[in-house]
Design an enzyme around this catalytic site. Structure first.
Site, PDB file in Angstrom:
ATOM      1  N   LYS A  33       0.842  -1.202   0.000  1.00 59.47           N
ATOM      2  CA  LYS A  33       0.000   0.000   0.000  1.00 59.47           C
ATOM      3  C   LYS A  33       0.876   1.250   0.000  1.00 59.47           C
ATOM      4  O   LYS A  33       2.075   1.183   0.255  1.00 59.47           O
ATOM      5  CB  LYS A  33      -0.921  -0.010   1.215  1.00 59.47           C
ATOM      6  CG  LYS A  33      -0.203  -0.010   2.553  1.00 59.47           C
ATOM      7  CD  LYS A  33      -1.185  -0.088   3.706  1.00 59.47           C
ATOM      8  CE  LYS A  33      -0.434  -0.104   5.041  1.00 59.47           C
ATOM      9  NZ  LYS A  33      -1.366  -0.103   6.185  1.00 59.47           N
ATOM     10  N   ARG A 126      -9.234   0.275  15.893  1.00 55.91           N
ATOM     11  CA  ARG A 126      -9.342   0.936  14.596  1.00 55.91           C
ATOM     12  C   ARG A 126     -10.383   0.161  13.792  1.00 55.91           C
ATOM     13  O   ARG A 126     -11.536   0.105  14.193  1.00 55.91           O
ATOM     14  CB  ARG A 126      -7.951   0.990  13.922  1.00 55.91           C
ATOM     15  CG  ARG A 126      -7.859   1.969  12.776  1.00 55.91           C
ATOM     16  CD  ARG A 126      -6.439   2.100  12.243  1.00 55.91           C
ATOM     17  NE  ARG A 126      -5.908   0.822  11.737  1.00 55.91           N
ATOM     18  CZ  ARG A 126      -4.730   0.693  11.155  1.00 55.91           C
ATOM     19  NH1 ARG A 126      -3.935   1.747  11.020  1.00 55.91           N
ATOM     20  NH2 ARG A 126      -4.315  -0.486  10.717  1.00 55.91           N
ATOM     21  N   TYR A 236      17.865  29.240   5.767  1.00 56.58           N
ATOM     22  CA  TYR A 236      16.809  30.061   6.360  1.00 56.58           C
ATOM     23  C   TYR A 236      16.913  30.106   7.879  1.00 56.58           C
ATOM     24  O   TYR A 236      17.152  29.089   8.531  1.00 56.58           O
ATOM     25  CB  TYR A 236      15.434  29.505   5.995  1.00 56.58           C
ATOM     26  CG  TYR A 236      15.052  29.650   4.543  1.00 56.58           C
ATOM     27  CD1 TYR A 236      14.965  30.898   3.945  1.00 56.58           C
ATOM     28  CD2 TYR A 236      14.751  28.534   3.776  1.00 56.58           C
ATOM     29  CE1 TYR A 236      14.601  31.026   2.609  1.00 56.58           C
ATOM     30  CE2 TYR A 236      14.383  28.645   2.446  1.00 56.58           C
ATOM     31  CZ  TYR A 236      14.311  29.899   1.866  1.00 56.58           C
ATOM     32  OH  TYR A 236      13.946  30.021   0.550  1.00 56.58           O
ATOM     33  N   MET A 284      13.019  23.346   0.921  1.00 57.04           N
ATOM     34  CA  MET A 284      12.109  22.563   0.088  1.00 57.04           C
ATOM     35  C   MET A 284      12.843  21.650  -0.889  1.00 57.04           C
ATOM     36  O   MET A 284      12.488  20.478  -1.051  1.00 57.04           O
ATOM     37  CB  MET A 284      11.165  23.486  -0.683  1.00 57.04           C
ATOM     38  CG  MET A 284      10.110  22.747  -1.477  1.00 57.04           C
ATOM     39  SD  MET A 284       8.973  23.850  -2.348  1.00 57.04           S
ATOM     40  CE  MET A 284       8.074  24.589  -0.987  1.00 57.04           C
TER      41      MET A 284
END
EC number: 5.1.1.1
Length: 341
Positions: A33, A126, A236, A284
């Site tokens: 999956k 779940r 940054y 990024m």
């Protein structure tokens, strides 16, 4: 330019499947999956399809099952994540086997001639029935799922609960509970093991008894190498200031490619077998590393994951689990199968 490549080592995938089969003594339902946990479902499933130890595949939803069929998979495909009315046509058209875990799923199937597996919630909280017994000739398998395989006492309680439920089911072809971590329990009454992570050589538990081998290498290009002076900011937010003259490498791999920002200033990449620290905030598209003392040049490859450091310790550095990092590998990362020699 190839910015980043995930190498899938076919020989090691095959080794790991055979090791899982050897240890468990059971055939495997391969969980592929979420694009095979981000690795590449087309690449991985085509390797697994040819292995006799793999009896079936498991995915989360019908769309993933359709994708498997469209890339040539012929073996059984289980749909783990529930079904709705709109899924029925695809189940029939693509010969997909749903896992029923809610009364509404049964209603969806109505009088359709579709075999299914029944899932029981033995402690996961779940998906799954609790005590309801499904008397239906279409029941082909029964399954449950460990919530915390590292907790031996609770896992043994789940095994006991599942065994009690199975007294109501006779002659089902598939009984499956063990995951990659759950293999350690060697549950005697199951027919199959349902495994994903261990196929790729990741060890889900400390002191893992299976001899699986890392089957993935993730590498990215250096797109710039330059010298920075002492007391110079990097990236940054200026979260890193050079302490000396520093050889800075800019790697073409950032959080948009799958390298979590939490690794900023706290982990490393690998260049020619040497750990090179991540410095400054991961951005990024790029990650900065300290290449001081190396002969690295622009265009060289840096490894994020290889035989020396798999996804599991990388995830530990990031404060997460390997599944999350693997599933976040973006489509910008080229998937490349390294064929068995």
């Amino acid at each position: 330019m190839r910015r980043a490549v995930l190498e899938i080592l076919e020989e090691r995938i095959i080794h790991n499947v055979k090791e899982i089969h050897r240890f468990s003594g059971k055939r495997i339902i391969a969980v592929v999956k979420a694009n095979a946990y981000g690795i590449g479902v087309r690449e991985v499933s085509r390797i697994l399809e040819g292995l006799e130890e793999v009896d079936a595949f498991a995915v989360a939803c019908t769309q993933e099952g359709v994708e498997l069929r469209e890339c040539g998979i012929k073996k059984k495909i289980l749909i783990l994540g529930g079904i709705l009315e709109e899924d029925v046509k695809l189940l029939e058209e693509y010969d997909l086997t749903p896992v029923i875990s809610d009364p509404e799923h049964l209603k969806v199937l109505k009088d359709r001639n579709i075999k299914f597996h029944v899932k029981y919630d033995t402690g996961m909280g779940r998906l799954g029935f609790t005590n309801e017994i499904i008397k239906d000739p279409r029941v082909e398998g029964v399954m449950s799922h460990f919530s915390s395989p590292a907790d031996r006492n609770f896992s043994k309680l789940q095994i006991k609960r599942f065994e009690e439920i199975l007294k109501n089911y006779e002659k089902v072809k598939y009984i499956h509970l063990e995951s990659s971590a759950g293999l350690i329990y060697r549950v005697p009454f199951t027919t199959h093991v349902r495994v994903g992570l261990a196929i790729y050589g990741e060890k889900p538990l400390k002191d893992y008894p299976l001899e699986v081998k890392p089957a993935l290498r993730l590498r990215a290009r250096l797109i710039s190498v330059k010298e920075l002076p002492e007391n110079y900011p990097v990236s940054y937010g200026r979260t890193y200031i050079t302490k000396r003259k520093t050889k800075l490498g800019v790697v073409a791999f950032g959080y948009a490619d799958g390298l979590m920002k939490t690794l900023s200033n706290r982990s490393f990449l690998i260049f020619e077998g040497r750990k090179v620290p991540i410095i400054g905030n991961i951005t990024m598209d790029m990650t900065m590393v300290d290449l001081s003392g190396t002969e690295a040049r622009t265009g060289d490859w840096v490894y994020i994951v290889n035989e020396e450091r798999s996804f599991t310790p990388l995830a530990r550095d990031a404060g997460t689990i390997p599944y999350e990092i693997m599933c976040n590998l973006s489509r910008r990362v080229e998937r490349l199968v390294i064929k068995k020699r």
